[in-house]
Design an enzyme around this catalytic site. Structure first.
Site, PDB file in Angstrom:
ATOM      1  NE  ARG A 271       3.843   0.687   5.158  1.00  0.00           N
ATOM      2  CZ  ARG A 271       3.683  -0.018   4.195  1.00  0.00           C
ATOM      3  NH1 ARG A 271       4.150   0.794   3.603  1.00  0.00           N
ATOM      4  NH2 ARG A 271       2.788  -0.896   4.579  1.00  0.00           N
ATOM      5  CE  LYS A 302      12.347  -8.425   8.678  1.00  0.00           C
ATOM      6  NZ  LYS A 302      11.450 -10.119   8.563  1.00  0.00           N
ATOM      7  CG  HIS A 371      -1.060   4.046   9.740  1.00  0.00           C
ATOM      8  ND1 HIS A 371      -2.080   3.343   9.078  1.00  0.00           N
ATOM      9  CD2 HIS A 371       0.467   3.831   9.148  1.00  0.00           C
ATOM     10  CE1 HIS A 371      -1.193   2.380   8.536  1.00  0.00           C
ATOM     11  NE2 HIS A 371       0.539   2.726   8.805  1.00  0.00           N
ATOM     12  NE  ARG A 374      -0.714   2.782   5.193  1.00  0.00           N
ATOM     13  CZ  ARG A 374       0.398   1.954   3.344  1.00  0.00           C
ATOM     14  NH1 ARG A 374      -0.351   3.298   2.684  1.00  0.00           N
ATOM     15  NH2 ARG A 374       0.358   0.931   4.071  1.00  0.00           N
ATOM     16  CG  HIS A 397      -0.409  -3.441   2.490  1.00  0.00           C
ATOM     17  ND1 HIS A 397      -2.025  -3.635   2.599  1.00  0.00           N
ATOM     18  CD2 HIS A 397       0.309  -2.668   3.169  1.00  0.00           C
ATOM     19  CE1 HIS A 397      -1.705  -2.868   3.730  1.00  0.00           C
ATOM     20  NE2 HIS A 397      -0.561  -2.064   4.205  1.00  0.00           N
ATOM     21  CE1 TYR A 406       8.088 -19.227  -7.722  1.00  0.00           C
ATOM     22  CE2 TYR A 406       6.888 -18.877  -6.754  1.00  0.00           C
ATOM     23  CZ  TYR A 406       8.125 -19.348  -6.663  1.00  0.00           C
ATOM     24  OH  TYR A 406       8.804 -20.273  -6.607  1.00  0.00           O
TER      25      TYR A 406
END
Length: 443
Positions: A271, A302, A371, A374, A397, A406
């Site tokens: 990024r 976040k 960007h 990517r 990602h 998991y």
């Protein structure tokens, strides 16, 4: 305000129908005039100039002039301020007196009426959209990064507060909100209109939860906005055109540090923020497996995840080509914190528009962005047959759904092969337009 009479040797008059008459005579006194008021001079004691109907002008020894209304209600003498002269003219004071007399005739206390109006005004002000929206921002701020908070705040300050900020939330409906959104639509800011509507809806849901509003009117406007246009970052996936781009980057004539950033952007396909905020301490250039370790604070996460010590860093394996660029760059910027310090302030990192501005300088504006590298890498590497899971991990990602909770596999051995194979592939395209398919080269 209503209240007891001021102390001092002041004269009061008789009572007729709840209002006082002039105290000097049982006959009506001559009404005041602006000329008489202007000529009135202060004396050693407070003076009163009566106008009739219980209203008089009170002149203090210091020269201040206040309109007051003397009246009786419930068997008690009361006074009500009508404003100061000359801010409140004689005509305005009489209009206020007449309004008070109507309230008395209807059996209401004008002093209590004013208190109720002030309380209602204070309540409306305390529950204005801007006040409540800023409460919401304060509640959400701990969940957001400083950049996200600034975006949310600025959107409200630029598009909502100027038009509906002073309105009580209970008085805001579709009719007040729709013009805000349509203004953005007319300017072709479709995405911004959707974001503003969603944000307003969140604020109104907060107002409902805190019992300042009964519903969310912004929700009713969902279907009035034009559909969002799919937004993809411009990119290049044709190998021949990728080769042209690599040669253009090689010939970039701007600053050396920006040229290095341009060269590393397609090699790493991080990024853009992970490139411009890269610090030398994040790099291992000497081990058997050299790498750039992107700390959580620089990742797209976040705020809670950025601050969680359990959140893993993202590893970018370094190809031979990337190592060569970094070793050439180190003598120039290695004494400082950032790989790419700002042009104006070396203590800050490169601006977020530097790479895109360099691409535009090369003639690639609207064709590819930082960007977009990517998208380029994911498309071409996927066509070469590399593992989708490994590619998604290299793009940082998260795997969707329950599997993402998991499955913690990082696929680092394969990702090291991918990054070297990708660098070699780009070299082949740059040097001679050679298109090499690395399919099935994972062994």
């Amino acid at each position: 305000m209503s209240g007891p009479a001021p102390s001092g040797p002041l004269i009061s008059g008789g009572n007729i129908g709840g209002l006082y008459t002039d105290p000097q005579s049982s006959c009506p006194h001559m009404a005041l005039s602006d000329t008489a008021i202007r000529k009135a001079k202060p004396a050693e004691k407070t003076q009163r100039l009566f106008d009739g109907g219980g209203m008089y002008l009170e002149i203090s020894p210091s020269g201040g002039k206040w309109w007051r209304l003397k009246y009786r209600f419930g068997g008690k003498e009361k006074r009500l301020s009508q404003g100061t002269y000359p801010d409140t003219s004689l005509s305005d004071a009489r209009n206020r007196r007449d309004a008070a007399r109507k309230l008395l005739a209807a059996g209401a206390d004008p002093g209590q009426q004013r208190k109720a109006e002030k309380a209602a005004g204070a309540d409306r002000a305390a529950n204005s959209f801007e006040v409540v929206a800023r409460e919401w921002l304060a509640v959400k701020q701990p969940e957001w990064t400083p950049g996200q908070f600034a975006k949310e705040r600025d959107r409200l300050e630029n598009h909502a507060f100027p038009r509906i900020g002073a309105l009580p939330v209970a008085n805001i409906g579709v009719a007040e909100i729709r013009p805000l959104l349509m203004h953005l639509v007319k300017q072709s800011h479709i995405e911004q209109s959707h974001r503003l509507r969603h944000q307003l809806s969140r604020v109104f849901r907060f107002e409902v939860a805190t019992e300042r509003a009964s519903r969310d009117p912004a929700a009713d406007l969902r279907d009035t906005l034009p559909a969002r246009q799919p937004k993809n970052h411009p990119t290049i996936t044709d190998p021949a055109q990728v080769g042209e781009l690599m040669r253009a980057i090689e010939g970039f004539t701007g600053t050396f540090s920006v040229q290095c950033a341009l060269k590393l952007a397609p090699l790493w396909f991080c990024r853009p923020g992970e490139i411009r905020m890269a610090e030398w301490v994040h790099f291992d250039l000497e081990s058997e497996n050299p790498s750039y370790t992107v700390p959580p604070v620089n990742r797209k996460l976040k705020k809670a995840a950025k601050e969680n010590p359990q959140t893993p860093s993202h590893v970018v394996p370094l190809s031979r080509q990337a190592l060569e660029i970094l070793r050439e760059l180190h003598p120039l910027t290695g004494h400082g914190r950032y790989l790419f310090p700002g042009a104006r302030d070396p203590k800050r990192h490169m601006s977020d528009g530097a790479v895109n501005a360099a691409l535009a300088h090369l003639g690639y504006k609207g064709i590819i962005t930082g960007h977009g590298f990517r998208h380029m890498a994911r498309t071409l590497l996927g066509e070469m047959g590399w593992s989708a899971e490994a590619l998604e991990r290299q793009l940082s990602h998260k795997e969707p759904g329950v599997a993402g909770v998991y499955n913690k596999a990082q696929h680092l051995p394969e990702r090291r092969k991918i990054m070297q194979a990708w660098a070699d592939y780009l070299d082949g395209l740059r040097v001679g337009g050679q298109v090499i398919a690395f399919k099935n080269q994972r062994s």
